[in-house]
Scaffold this motif. Sequence first.
Motif, mmCIF file in Angstrom:
data_model
loop_
_atom_site.group_PDB
_atom_site.id
_atom_site.type_symbol
_atom_site.label_atom_id
_atom_site.label_comp_id
_atom_site.label_asym_id
_atom_site.label_seq_id
_atom_site.Cartn_x
_atom_site.Cartn_y
_atom_site.Cartn_z
ATOM 1 N N UNK A 145 0.777 -1.045 -0.004
ATOM 2 C CA UNK A 145 0.041 -0.158 0.147
ATOM 3 C C UNK A 145 1.031 1.113 -0.065
ATOM 4 N N UNK A 146 0.278 2.248 -0.901
ATOM 5 C CA UNK A 146 1.203 3.505 -0.773
ATOM 6 C C UNK A 146 0.383 4.739 -1.048
ATOM 7 N N UNK A 147 0.751 5.988 -0.705
ATOM 8 C CA UNK A 147 0.269 7.009 -0.930
ATOM 9 C C UNK A 147 1.095 7.896 -2.104
ATOM 10 N N UNK A 148 0.548 8.331 -3.304
ATOM 11 C CA UNK A 148 1.399 8.797 -4.168
ATOM 12 C C UNK A 148 0.871 10.361 -3.989
ATOM 13 N N UNK A 149 1.695 10.998 -3.536
ATOM 14 C CA UNK A 149 1.332 12.576 -3.542
ATOM 15 C C UNK A 149 1.828 13.381 -4.816
ATOM 16 N N UNK A 150 1.422 14.593 -5.071
ATOM 17 C CA UNK A 150 1.832 15.277 -6.403
ATOM 18 C C UNK A 150 1.410 14.804 -7.507
ATOM 19 N N UNK A 151 0.351 13.967 -7.529
ATOM 20 C CA UNK A 151 -0.203 13.382 -8.669
ATOM 21 C C UNK A 151 -0.882 14.609 -9.628
ATOM 22 N N UNK A 152 -0.529 14.753 -10.881
ATOM 23 C CA UNK A 152 -1.155 15.904 -11.769
ATOM 24 C C UNK A 152 -2.672 15.566 -11.582
ATOM 25 N N UNK A 153 -3.530 16.745 -11.375
ATOM 26 C CA UNK A 153 -4.847 16.643 -11.385
ATOM 27 C C UNK A 153 -5.295 16.222 -12.812
#
Length: 192
Positions: A145-153
Amino acid sequence: APPAAPPALPSLAGASEPPPPEASGPPPAAAEAAPPGAPAAGWLLVRSEPPGATVTVDGVDRGLTPLALSDMPFDTYRVEVSREGFRSEATQLALTPAATVGSIQIELQQGTDPPPAPVVGALLVESRPPGATVVIDGRDAGTTPTVVSDVAAGTRSLRIELDGYQPWETSVDVPASDQVRVGASLDLLPQR
């Protein structure tokens, strides 16, 4: 006896007198057109150093500095001043019956505005079983499991891969400044 004029009226230099010579503001005819007593609208006076900067009021281009805008209904306005090669400046000006003239002098600083912050969101990606590789728009983004931040909207392609399991693919709408949860159940590859 008629009521005394509000204190803000002297800043208009009186209803029947022309504006002070240092103001590049309202012409005398416009000042005389205001009915005696309480005016229904006011003036926005915008100056900049250097002059010749673009003025927008509530997002609408209104001209170049020095600029005088008459018949502005009483309200609060967002005034932005910009010129190529200089950083933009913005401020709020309120016009009221007690303050019928909103005047600003803006000193523009050389340089450029910073680029707008990217519009991003985040993805919380989980899989059963865990430990799968997460690929967003063709780029490795960690393991579940992971949280990927800064994904382009916007709409992103998501692929989850794990040895011995069928790859799982979908499209995900990533909203700006929000997090979306994606869960995948991976199917075993058929035995040969």
